[in-house]
Design a protein around this motif. Structure first.
Motif, PDB file in Angstrom:
ATOM      1  N   ARG B 353       0.832  -1.198   0.000  1.00  0.00           N
ATOM      2  CA  ARG B 353       0.000   0.000   0.000  1.00  0.00           C
ATOM      3  C   ARG B 353       0.871   1.254   0.000  1.00  0.00           C
ATOM      4  NH1 ARG B 353      -2.731   3.789   2.737  1.00  0.00           N
ATOM      5  NH2 ARG B 353      -1.300   3.635   4.477  1.00  0.00           N
ATOM      6  N   LEU B 357       1.189   4.155  -2.871  1.00  0.00           N
ATOM      7  CA  LEU B 357       1.001   5.580  -2.589  1.00  0.00           C
ATOM      8  C   LEU B 357       2.170   6.381  -3.152  1.00  0.00           C
ATOM      9  CD1 LEU B 357      -1.093   7.293  -1.177  1.00  0.00           C
ATOM     10  CD2 LEU B 357       0.338   7.247   0.850  1.00  0.00           C
ATOM     11  N   ARG B 358       3.381   5.841  -2.970  1.00  0.00           N
ATOM     12  CA  ARG B 358       4.552   6.550  -3.484  1.00  0.00           C
ATOM     13  C   ARG B 358       4.520   6.649  -4.999  1.00  0.00           C
ATOM     14  NH1 ARG B 358       8.322   3.194  -0.017  1.00  0.00           N
ATOM     15  NH2 ARG B 358       7.695   3.984   2.005  1.00  0.00           N
ATOM     16  N   GLU B 360       1.889   6.649  -6.853  1.00  0.00           N
ATOM     17  CA  GLU B 360       0.868   7.621  -7.213  1.00  0.00           C
ATOM     18  C   GLU B 360       1.400   9.037  -7.044  1.00  0.00           C
ATOM     19  OE1 GLU B 360      -2.872   7.262  -7.733  1.00  0.00           O
ATOM     20  OE2 GLU B 360      -1.945   5.573  -8.744  1.00  0.00           O
ATOM     21  N   GLU B 361       2.167   9.250  -5.977  1.00  0.00           N
ATOM     22  CA  GLU B 361       2.714  10.575  -5.733  1.00  0.00           C
ATOM     23  C   GLU B 361       3.657  10.988  -6.845  1.00  0.00           C
ATOM     24  OE1 GLU B 361       2.592  10.303  -0.950  1.00  0.00           O
ATOM     25  OE2 GLU B 361       4.531  10.414  -1.940  1.00  0.00           O
ATOM     26  N   ARG B 362       4.477  10.017  -7.262  1.00  0.00           N
ATOM     27  CA  ARG B 362       5.414  10.332  -8.332  1.00  0.00           C
ATOM     28  C   ARG B 362       4.667  10.694  -9.597  1.00  0.00           C
ATOM     29  NH1 ARG B 362       9.187   6.945  -6.008  1.00  0.00           N
ATOM     30  NH2 ARG B 362       8.268   5.050  -6.842  1.00  0.00           N
ATOM     31  N   THR B 371       3.920  19.456  -6.298  1.00  0.00           N
ATOM     32  CA  THR B 371       3.216  18.556  -5.408  1.00  0.00           C
ATOM     33  C   THR B 371       4.116  18.034  -4.300  1.00  0.00           C
ATOM     34  OG1 THR B 371       1.648  17.863  -7.059  1.00  0.00           O
ATOM     35  CG2 THR B 371       2.018  16.349  -5.252  1.00  0.00           C
ATOM     36  N   VAL B 372       3.814  18.427  -3.089  1.00  0.00           N
ATOM     37  CA  VAL B 372       4.457  17.837  -1.929  1.00  0.00           C
ATOM     38  C   VAL B 372       3.306  17.390  -1.049  1.00  0.00           C
ATOM     39  CG1 VAL B 372       5.956  18.207   0.028  1.00  0.00           C
ATOM     40  CG2 VAL B 372       6.411  19.380  -2.100  1.00  0.00           C
ATOM     41  N   THR B 373       2.955  16.148  -1.116  1.00  0.00           N
ATOM     42  CA  THR B 373       1.768  15.745  -0.370  1.00  0.00           C
ATOM     43  C   THR B 373       2.100  15.674   1.097  1.00  0.00           C
ATOM     44  OG1 THR B 373       2.270  13.449  -0.634  1.00  0.00           O
ATOM     45  CG2 THR B 373       0.841  14.428  -2.267  1.00  0.00           C
ATOM     46  N   GLU B 374       1.073  15.902   1.886  1.00  0.00           N
ATOM     47  CA  GLU B 374       1.275  15.905   3.331  1.00  0.00           C
ATOM     48  C   GLU B 374       1.476  14.495   3.853  1.00  0.00           C
ATOM     49  OE1 GLU B 374      -2.066  18.759   4.408  1.00  0.00           O
ATOM     50  OE2 GLU B 374      -1.485  18.997   2.335  1.00  0.00           O
ATOM     51  N   GLU B 375       1.302  13.523   2.978  1.00  0.00           N
ATOM     52  CA  GLU B 375       1.413  12.141   3.407  1.00  0.00           C
ATOM     53  C   GLU B 375       2.845  11.614   3.328  1.00  0.00           C
ATOM     54  OE1 GLU B 375      -1.594   9.739   3.803  1.00  0.00           O
ATOM     55  OE2 GLU B 375      -2.132  11.698   4.561  1.00  0.00           O
ATOM     56  N   VAL B 376       3.704  12.370   2.663  1.00  0.00           N
ATOM     57  CA  VAL B 376       5.006  11.804   2.315  1.00  0.00           C
ATOM     58  C   VAL B 376       5.800  11.307   3.504  1.00  0.00           C
ATOM     59  CG1 VAL B 376       5.412  12.958   0.140  1.00  0.00           C
ATOM     60  CG2 VAL B 376       5.991  14.093   2.272  1.00  0.00           C
ATOM     61  N   ALA B 377       5.582  11.935   4.630  1.00  0.00           N
ATOM     62  CA  ALA B 377       6.438  11.604   5.761  1.00  0.00           C
ATOM     63  C   ALA B 377       6.167  10.219   6.323  1.00  0.00           C
ATOM     64  CB  ALA B 377       6.239  12.646   6.858  1.00  0.00           C
TER      65      ALA B 377
END
Lengths: 528, 378
Positions: B353, B357-358, B360-362, B371-377
């Motif tokens: 999962r 997510l990673r 999708e972020e890319r 785009t710097v999603t708040e989820e990255v951390a």
């Protein structure tokens, strides 16, 4: 970076207490910090400014030992150090005051401050010593602490001072304050700043994170600007204007919320009458709230958070039952209607916390398109949904509202905050709306997206939408609203004309004080 | 092509997890001093003769059908974060009621079966409604109440067999049971089908109700992916706050989900009841499907197709128990393996999962470099 050179030149006479050099931090798929340079000297307030998402928080977490940098070095008093946990940073005298306070409400100020660093006598907590030390701290820095009061009785500003004391108690020489003014009203901000000055005079270093330029210019000795993860410049406030700073920050022109001529009509679309919500313990959450929103009108609500805004939104959206009062939509009394029935009657909703209330983060955008409108043709329906049409509509929203994402199948979690918010706004506005309830529509998104959101709200207003706007951003409220109310303690304490009100007057109402000179307001032009 | 790739991406973690489970089980068998390869051979041993092989397949099907239904029932709750641990009790009650109602009536064949099925679903739904109402009105955790109701169900079912539905013609010494359901209320077996496709006919009845289970699975797959109910269920599961804020009443969803879950649970006992038992008797009643169903739903990721595959896998392992025993390997190895499969699937799933997510972020960043999603951390 040129500011690195600049640091070298001054290093001889004023050695940096903390120095970050060439810091780079990557997260999978994202570079959060790239070649960042920052130093804090003894006895200075050093501001770090940048847009939301520019990488300020990541940088501070690196300095505080929560993240480890991929490249670059940290030195403390000239010594090269590596922080593995925040404890390492604390041991070297670096302390952080978080934006969201980490206090236990049902403990006293004293207990909160010493928690985890208790002075002991034998195995017992030495209250006398702790009380003495806290009094000393409080007197030295003018924090005005009462060690034996419960934290739950304190105001937001007092809690913040407790947080600061907590850090000082652990021997911090460098204080990191993460957006400390976000939760304060103007008068409290001034008080905080005088505290910061005392800290500076005592030889401590303060790293002050903010995106409010006026404040930064007022209090900082030096200002470092971060844009897209990199430090772009370190400047002195004396030689810089707020506009120059803003341009460094965003790299382009500033947007301003400026409503054109009034589009307010006589037709009342939403009428809220005598709404009261009581609380089991304590004062009423909302008391006798009455206001009308007409077609083409934006009604703004100002107030310090926690003074009834959330309850008001929930009352209008049908998410909370009322103890008294009525909500009338057009000609219908909707007080007893379910949230769903209100939505489908044309009430759009932009909730204050989009992750919590507006999006299914782990679902694709097309499913997010359906959320809230899943019983509306053509994408939704009474019994069946139509994924194909939902995909088409999601794609349409992405085009119309400039949502930058690969496609309707992208997970909502993968989008940046600004794009998520644009999608939410697009979702709500692409339906035939009568009333829009927007809570903090531009919170946590970048300046560019903010301008786009404001444009959308203005267009919808011109097209006859009745909007309830709740915001903590005074510029936004003053710039967009046709009528402005102030909520305090669950009541409407003022109805103001946004054209002739200043942040100071607003601030007085927001703290519950009636402004002494409630007379003619100063020139509102000073807002910018 | 992209579809195939997407399918592969979803399947790959499961296959990895299965491999991991196999390795760990092999280690376990080594530790107890047996040969893992012999165990592996025993797993796939369907018997020497063609009759034995047909029997094995029959057992496999008979075991998979109720596991599939139980997994389906559990998954409905799981989809919205509701833990219906009570499938076990729900299907026990439903089976007794179905047996009682079925024996009390004599109707034309298809109608008789239909009435029994409806009675079972209704009984399961009613029994599942209790924890739902408790949760909605009093805030009682459904985990606690359904577990408690499982115990109550055993006693309640025993009473029903003994009092209202008891067979008055039981001989002395016979175990208490309900009356036998008439021929019209029995579900034809699949034994003859074996002959049609050129296999030997198994000796024991192969429960034809598996066909109903497949149809139910298809219906549920459509309902979950295409209906408003399915969407509301998914939305509530993904983010209950957002669902509520957007007009999906969480209370209504709890009631609906528990009723559907209970109704499906009501079907779990029917393959056996309509296919071979034809009466309810506490001693020969197969219990435990409700609990295993939880593992099946987890393994199947709450999707009907996945649950079907998971049920087939679990039934396959269960079926191998006796042949393992004849190799000197304790049949508990099967249970251990089932447990490890579920655990490794959960672990590998979470890893997958995050990876997704990673990715999708890319992809999102390729569109908008800011785009710097708040989820990255995370």
């Amino acid at each position: 970076m040129d500011n690195a050179d600049q640091d070298v030149t001054v290093e001889d006479d004023e050695p940096a207490v903390v120095q970050l050099t060439g810091i780079t931090k990557r997260f999978p798929g994202v570079v959060a910090n790239r070649d960042v340079h920052l130093d804090a000297r003894r006895g200075e307030v050093h501001a770090v400014v940048g847009e939301n998402g520019a990488g300020k928080s990541t940088l501070m977490k690196i300095l505080y030992g929560m993240y480890q940098p991929d490249e670059g070095t940290i030195t403390v008093d000239g010594e090269l150090v590596r922080f593995h946990t925040p404890k390492d940073a604390i041991d070297l005298g670096i302390g952080m005051v978080h934006q969201h306070f980490m206090l236990a409400d049902n403990l006293t100020v004293l207990e909160n401050i010493v928690l985890g660093a208790e002075p002991r006598r034998g195995i017992r907590l030495d209250y006398a010593a702790a009380r003495r030390q806290i009094r000393e701290l409080s007197d030295r820095y003018g924090l005005g602490l009462h060690p034996d009061r419960l934290v739950e009785e304190l105001s937001v500003a007092a809690r913040q001072r407790v947080e600061i004391a907590k850090v000082l108690f652990r021997g911090a020489r460098v204080l990191i304050l993460d957006e400390p003014t976000a939760v304060l009203v103007p008068q409290e901000v001034d008080a905080l700043f005088s505290n910061l000055v005392q800290l500076r005079t005592a030889g401590l270093s303060v790293i002050f994170i903010s995106h409010k330029l006026d404040e930064v210019l007022q209090v900082a000795d030096r200002i470092t600007v971060i844009r897209r993860g990199s430090t772009v410049a370190t400047v002195e406030p004396g030689t810089t204007t707020s506009r120059q700073l803003a341009e460094l920050m965003v790299g382009s022109e500033l947007p301003t919320p400026q409503t054109a001529e009034s589009t307010v009509t006589d037709h009342v679309e939403l009428a809220v009458t005598d709404v009261t919500i009581t609380s089991d313990d304590g004062p009423d959450l909302l008391r006798d709230i009455s206001f009308d929103v007409r077609r083409g009108e934006i009604v703004g609500f100002a107030g310090v958070e926690g003074n009834g805004q959330s309850e008001l939104v929930e009352a209008i959206m049908g998410l909370r039952s009322l103890d008294a009062g009525r909500v009338v939509l057009g000609a219908d009394d909707v007080t007893q209607w379910s949230a769903h029935r209100r939505r489908v009657s044309g009430v759009g909703f932009i909730p204050e916390d989009r992750h919590r209330q507006a999006l299914l983060l782990d679902a694709p955008l097309w499913e997010n398109r359906l959320l809230g409108w899943h019983s509306q043709e053509p994408a939704g329906g009474r019994f069946w949904i139509n994924p194909k049409s939902a995909r088409a509509e999601a794609a349409q929203i992405m085009t119309d509202y400039d949502v930058r994402a690969p496609g309707p199948e992208t997970l909502a979690a993968a989008l940046s905050g600004g794009n998520q918010q644009k999608f939410v706004i697009g979702r709500e506005m692409s339906t035939q709306l009568r009333v829009l309830v927007a809570a903090h529509p531009t919170r946590g998104i970048d300046v560019g997206a903010q301008a786009a959101v404001w444009d959308r709200l203005r267009e919808a207003r011109a097209a006859g939408l009745a909007t309830v706007l709740i915001s903590a951003d005074l510029d936004e409220l003053l710039g967009l609203s046709d009528t402005l109310y102030v909520l305090f303690g669950g009541r409407i304490v003022a109805k103001l004309d946004p054209a002739d009100v200043t942040p100071e007057i607003l601030g007085s109402y927001m703290t519950g004080a009636t402004p002494a000179e409630a007379g003619p307001a100063d020139d509102p032009g000073e807002l910018a | 092509m992209t579809r195939l790739l997407g399918w592969w991406r979803r399947m790959a973690p499961t296959l990895v997890a299965l491999g991991v489970a196999l390795v760990i089980t092999a280690l376990f068998i080594l530790i107890i001093g047996e040969n893992p390869l012999r165990a592996l051979a025993a797993l796939f041993d369907f018997g020497e003769t063609s009759v034995a092989q047909a029997n094995s397949i029959g057992v496999w099907i008979n075991r998979a059908a109720p596991l599939f239904l139980a997994g389906l029932a559990v998954s409905i709750g799981f989809r919205m974060g509701l833990f219906n641990i009570g499938v076990e009790g729900q299907y026990r009650i439903a089976t007794v009621v179905a047996a009682g109602v079925g024996a009390a009536l004599v109707l034309p064949a298809p109608l008789h079966v239909l009435v029994i099925v409806v009675a079972a679903m209704a009984a399961g739904a009613v029994y599942a409604a209790i924890p739902a109402v408790l949760k909605v009105t009093r805030g009682v955790s459904e985990v606690i109440s359904t577990i408690m109701l499982n115990s109550i169900a055993i006693a309640l079912a025993a009473w029903m067999v003994r009092v209202p539905f008891v067979d008055p013609d039981l001989g002395p010494g016979e175990n208490v049971a309900t009356r036998r359901i008439a021929e019209s209320g029995q579900f034809p077996g699949l034994n003859e089908l074996f002959g049609v496709i050129g296999l030997e006919e198994p000796r024991r009845p192969v429960h034809g109700f598996v066909v109903v289970a497949i149809v139910v699975g298809i219906v549920m797959a459509i309902v979950l992916s295409r209906s408003r109910f399915g969407f509301e269920l998914r939305a509530t599961g993904l983010n209950p706050f957002a669902a509520t804020a957007n007009g999906i009443s969480s209370k209504a969803m709890i009631i609906k989900a528990m009723l559907v879950s209970g109704a499906l649970a009501g079907l779990v006992g029917l393959p056996d009841l309509l296919g071979s038992a034809h009466r309810f008797q506490a001693d020969s009643f197969v219990s435990g499907y409700g609990f295993t169903g939880i593992a099946v739903a987890l393994l199947g990721r709450n999707k009907p197709v996945g649950i079907a595959l998971a049920a087939l896998l679990f039934a396959f392992l269960d079926r191998a128990g006796p042949s393992l025993q004849s190799e000197g390997i304790p049949p508990a190895a099967v249970i251990i393996m089932q447990g490890i499969v579920v655990l490794s699937v959960l672990v590998v799933d979470e890893v997958a999962r995050r990876g997704m997510l990673r990715r999708e972020e890319r992809r999102a960043r390729a569109q908008d470099p800011a785009t710097v999603t708040e989820e990255v951390a995370r």
